[in-house]
Design a protein around this motif. Structure first.
Motif, PDB file in Angstrom:
ATOM      1  N   GLY A 162       0.832  -1.196   0.000  1.00 26.47           N
ATOM      2  CA  GLY A 162       0.000   0.000   0.000  1.00 26.47           C
ATOM      3  C   GLY A 162       0.863   1.241   0.000  1.00 26.47           C
ATOM      4  N   ASP A 267       3.019  10.489  -1.099  1.00 28.05           N
ATOM      5  CA  ASP A 267       2.699   9.069  -0.981  1.00 28.05           C
ATOM      6  C   ASP A 267       3.873   8.208  -1.431  1.00 28.05           C
ATOM      7  N   PRO A 269       4.979   4.295  -2.086  1.00 27.29           N
ATOM      8  CA  PRO A 269       4.527   2.896  -2.185  1.00 27.29           C
ATOM      9  C   PRO A 269       5.472   1.966  -1.441  1.00 27.29           C
ATOM     10  N   THR A 290       0.901  -8.228   5.493  1.00 24.51           N
ATOM     11  CA  THR A 290      -0.004  -7.765   4.440  1.00 24.51           C
ATOM     12  C   THR A 290      -1.332  -7.300   5.035  1.00 24.51           C
ATOM     13  N   ALA A 294      -2.838  -3.375   5.213  1.00 26.79           N
ATOM     14  CA  ALA A 294      -4.149  -3.022   4.660  1.00 26.79           C
ATOM     15  C   ALA A 294      -4.967  -2.169   5.635  1.00 26.79           C
ATOM     16  N   LEU A 297      -2.284   1.493   5.691  1.00 23.10           N
ATOM     17  CA  LEU A 297      -1.798   2.158   4.487  1.00 23.10           C
ATOM     18  C   LEU A 297      -2.928   2.399   3.503  1.00 23.10           C
ATOM     19  N   LEU A 298      -2.713   3.338   2.598  1.00 22.83           N
ATOM     20  CA  LEU A 298      -3.678   3.582   1.535  1.00 22.83           C
ATOM     21  C   LEU A 298      -3.575   2.478   0.497  1.00 22.83           C
ATOM     22  N   PRO A 299      -4.683   2.127  -0.147  1.00 20.57           N
ATOM     23  CA  PRO A 299      -4.614   1.073  -1.163  1.00 20.57           C
ATOM     24  C   PRO A 299      -3.709   1.481  -2.321  1.00 20.57           C
ATOM     25  N   PRO A 300      -3.003   0.542  -2.925  1.00 20.48           N
ATOM     26  CA  PRO A 300      -2.217   0.860  -4.108  1.00 20.48           C
ATOM     27  C   PRO A 300      -3.111   1.443  -5.200  1.00 20.48           C
ATOM     28  N   THR A 302      -3.966   4.719  -5.329  1.00 18.55           N
ATOM     29  CA  THR A 302      -4.590   5.981  -4.903  1.00 18.55           C
ATOM     30  C   THR A 302      -3.550   7.071  -4.717  1.00 18.55           C
TER      31      THR A 302
END
Length: 309
Positions: A162, A267, A269, A290, A294, A297-300, A302
């Motif tokens: 994320g 942001d 990653p 993982t 979730a 963290l922000l979703p991948p 975004t």
């Protein structure tokens, strides 16, 4: 070259992990002379120098290859002993993981706690910048890493975790003194700045993204090598910096911090990379990390005003 004797390979790993021949001898319950003889025999067998005799000892490029082999063999042996019910292998699996300080201070520890709750796993954590944790994987010093590198290291798998969101912040007094007189793109590159250490380029990248004509953040820098200390120094008004959103939010609500360029969150990653090993303990930790990522963290996908990568 023939086979690589396991006792010699394990001895090389012990020397690298412990840093000296004497310390490795104590761990292996042999004499320092025996350790030296095993390492020399392994170097003769491979035809390569495997160690730089510094303090602490460091592996050469060839030594790193053998260290990776040794760590994999050790992990597989421990797992096999555990499945067979052999007493020496009935203890917790030891996993070495590289992680950046901000993840360690915010979201990672709860995830590791869940993974280790039943006592099957214990951790050896290496703190390193997210842009450099993959180096420890390449060197064979760790089995897994939280990293900003999307491309898998040789022999590893990778999965996205994320986006870690950072906010550019400073104390209100600092903003009044350094950032209120003129455009932010002119004032920010000249203002005192907080950085983690000499390899921390996040603030520099932020300034270049905000003002492409600039080379980076200011030369007046405070180096603070802890996540909590970094945030505290920014709040104390000694400089501006990029602080994880979860750490910045309560200080923003209290008025201790003020956002800089609020339309531009930063942001980064993050990815989980681990060796391609069928070791249950490693798979257990990967799932826990993982799931923990979730939650925080922000979703991948975004990403806004992106950081690394």
């Amino acid at each position: 070259m023939g086979e690589l004797p396991y006792d010699q390979v394990r001895t090389l790993l012990a020397v690298v992990d412990e840093g000296t021949f004497d310390a490795a001898a104590a761990v292996l319950h042999v004499t320092p002379s025996a350790v030296s003889q095993r390492v020399k025999a392994l170097e003769q067998r491979t035809g390569r120098v495997l160690l730089m005799r510094t303090k602490p000892v460091r592996p050469t490029e060839s030594g790193r290859v053998v260290v990776r082999l040794a760590r994999r063999l050790t992990a597989l042996e421990e797992d096999a002993r555990r499945e067979l019910g052999i007493a020496d292998g009935s203890g917790p699996a030891r996993l070495s993981i590289a992680v950046n300080a901000d993840s360690l201070a915010t979201w990672l520890l709860p995830a590791l706690t869940r993974a280790a709750r039943d006592g099957r796993v214990c951790f050896e954590l290496y703190r390193e910048d997210e842009a450099h944790t993959a180096t420890l994987l390449r060197e064979g010093r760790v089995m897994a890493a939280v990293t900003s590198l999307a491309e898998p290291v040789a022999g590893c798998t990778v999965r996205p975790l994320g986006l870690a969101r950072y906010l550019a912040v400073a104390g209100p007094g600092f903003v009044a003194r350094h950032l209120s007189d003129g455009p932010l793109t002119d004032r920010l590159p000249e203002a005192p700045v907080i950085v983690f250490d000499r390899r921390d380029e996040m603030q520099d990248r932020f300034v270049r993204a905000l003002a492409p004509e600039r080379t980076g953040a200011g030369r007046h820098r405070h180096h603070v090598p802890t996540s909590e200390g970094f945030c505290a120094m920014v709040a104390a008004g000694l400089g501006w910096g990029l602080v994880p959103e979860v750490q910045a939010e309560p200080l923003l609500r209290s008025g201790a911090l003020t956002r800089i360029a609020p339309e531009h969150p930063w942001d980064v990653p993050l990815y989980w990379q681990q060796w391609k090993l069928e070791v249950p303990a490693l798979a257990l930790v990967a799932e826990a990390v993982t799931a923990g990522a979730a939650e925080f963290l922000l979703p991948p996908g975004t990403r806004n005003f992106p950081g690394a990568g």
